[in-house]
Scaffold this motif. Structure first.
Motif, short mmCIF file in Angstrom:
data_model
loop_
_atom_site.label_atom_id
_atom_site.label_comp_id
_atom_site.label_asym_id
_atom_site.label_seq_id
_atom_site.Cartn_x
_atom_site.Cartn_y
_atom_site.Cartn_z
N ARG A 90 35.89 43.91 34.83
CA ARG A 90 36.06 44.06 36.42
C ARG A 90 36.45 45.43 36.85
N THR B 54 36.84 33.45 28.90
CA THR B 54 36.91 34.93 29.59
C THR B 54 35.63 35.76 29.01
N GLU C 224 26.29 31.12 39.37
CA GLU C 224 27.34 32.12 39.82
C GLU C 224 27.86 31.79 41.21
N HIS C 225 29.24 31.59 40.98
CA HIS C 225 30.02 31.13 42.05
C HIS C 225 30.80 32.64 42.66
N LYS C 226 31.76 32.52 43.72
CA LYS C 226 32.35 33.60 44.10
C LYS C 226 33.19 34.44 42.92
N ASN C 227 33.87 33.84 42.45
CA ASN C 227 34.80 34.19 41.40
C ASN C 227 34.66 33.60 39.93
N ARG C 228 33.84 32.70 39.81
CA ARG C 228 33.71 31.97 38.56
C ARG C 228 32.02 31.74 38.17
N TYR C 229 31.98 31.33 37.12
CA TYR C 229 30.58 31.14 36.47
C TYR C 229 30.50 29.87 35.64
N GLU D 206 35.10 33.35 33.46
CA GLU D 206 35.78 34.33 34.35
C GLU D 206 35.84 35.61 33.91
N PHE E 64 28.27 43.04 37.13
CA PHE E 64 29.01 42.01 37.02
C PHE E 64 27.92 40.93 36.44
#
Length: 372
Positions: free
Chosen positions: A70, A98, A47-52, A64, A79
């Protein structure tokens, strides 16, 4: 069907069947409708800030969150978290998928986020076993183990206590007995990860398709354990401070790691703060001895304070119940009750706000129908 790059993770080809990634009948049944609509399944690995980073049966890819998912989210718990299974779509030849839905979680280890906000943070999802790691050095702390146990019982996964750094402790047997007293039903493994001793005791939990999480404070040796299980030095290891046996965070993010023997391991950063996110049932599981004593009290609603015929107070007087453990129980009980009251208040305010929105919408429709 989409195509991803042929990728190898830590030397292991991850193009594999979903079963090897932890897929089972529970997820298959919950995914059936998405399968019929043409979605693919993926599992959140990082898990990154805005992406996985997602694992799929074709390889790994970026993920994403879809705008609809969201928009629907009311908090962090809505999330994707590491270990989650998700329904995804991706364009042919694209390596970015997605994420449209999160499948129901079979288990989840959560804590309250740091600070004053009453919000759940899911550390890892869909775990079979939780390794609660404690160092046998100067940072050994029974009260901290109790806190972790409450959250572990709440998660729905099976806890196992790992006592690491046996090479630094001249009183291993005494420490094991102390832990057995506070967790009589929980398996305990003693090892020295730095010297690769005792790791065989973990193999029965690390079976193909089974997911295990390593949880514990900074400096307890989680990264060393990970390196030994993976067989490579994939996680940096720092020395702990000699004055207090505390270490720095060596793992910077949560990650689902594929092990050589087919098991899956979630490595997590050390937790400096472990705030409770649990219900009273989990407290009863972690303190079954006190709950059992309470059933022998004269009064059913005994608060174990000054009531006559209190079996808990009698056990404290005779020394059969450790006073420090009872104080820990009372402290956690207060935390859970406070958390419950905050959650009830939030639910009330959310319901009130929803009612207002409905009335505003109905009012707008009536005005429109009247021509205003």
């Amino acid at each position: 069907m989409f195509v991803v790059q042929n990728v190898e993770l830590n030397g292991f080809d991850i193009r594999m069947g979903l079963t090897q990634l932890g897929w089972n009948n529970f997820f298959s049944e919950n995914f059936e409708l998405y399968r019929q609509e043409g979605y693919a399944a993926g599992r959140v690995a990082v898990e990154h800030k805005n992406r996985y980073v997602l694992y799929t049966e074709w390889g790994d890819c970026w993920g994403e969150v879809a705008g609809k998912l969201r928009h629907r989210a009311s908090g962090l718990q809505d999330f994707p978290a590491v270990g989650d299974w998700v329904a995804i779509r991706a364009a042919e030849g694209d390596n970015i998928a997605t994420i449209h839905e999160i499948l129901p979680r079979q288990s989840k280890f959560s804590r309250k986020i740091a600070g004053d906000r009453t919000q759940e943070q899911i550390v890892a999802a869909n775990l079979d076993t939780i390794f609660l790691v404690s160092g046998l050095d100067g940072d050994f702390n029974l009260r901290r183990i109790e806190r972790y146990l409450v959250l572990a019982w709440e998660s729905g996964a099976n806890p196992v206590i790992i006592l690491n750094k046996a090479d630094l402790c001249p009183e291993v047997e005494e420490r094991v007995l102390e832990v057995e007293e506070i967790a009589p039903l929980v398996p305990i493994a003693v090892l020295s990860a730095a010297e690769a001793l005792g790791l065989d005791a973990l193999k029965s939990y690390l079976q193909p398709g089974k997911t295990v999480a390593l949880l514990g404070s900074s400096g307890v040796g989680k990264s060393t354990i990970t390196n030994q299980l993976v067989g490579t030095a994939m996680q940096k290891v720092h020395e702990v401070r000699e004055d207090d046996s505390r270490g720095r965070h060596t793992t910077t993010h949560r990650e689902l790691i594929l092990l050589p023997d087919g098991g899956l391991l979630v490595d997590t950063p050390g937790m400096r703060e472990i705030q409770i996110w649990a219900k009273e049932d989990s407290l009863q599981d972690a303190f079954a001895d006190i709950e059992e004593l309470g059933r022998s009290c004269r009064f059913r609603d005994c608060q174990h304070d000054r009531e006559p015929g209190c079996a808990v107070l009698e056990a404290l007087e005779t020394g059969t119940l450790d006073r420090r453990r009872f104080l820990s129980y009372q402290k956690l009980q207060k935390e859970i009750k406070y958390l419950s009251s905050k959650q009830d208040k939030q639910a009330y305010l959310a319901d009130k706000e929803l009612t207002k929105k409905i009335h505003r919408t109905l009012g707008s429709k009536r005005r429109y129908q009247k021509g205003f």
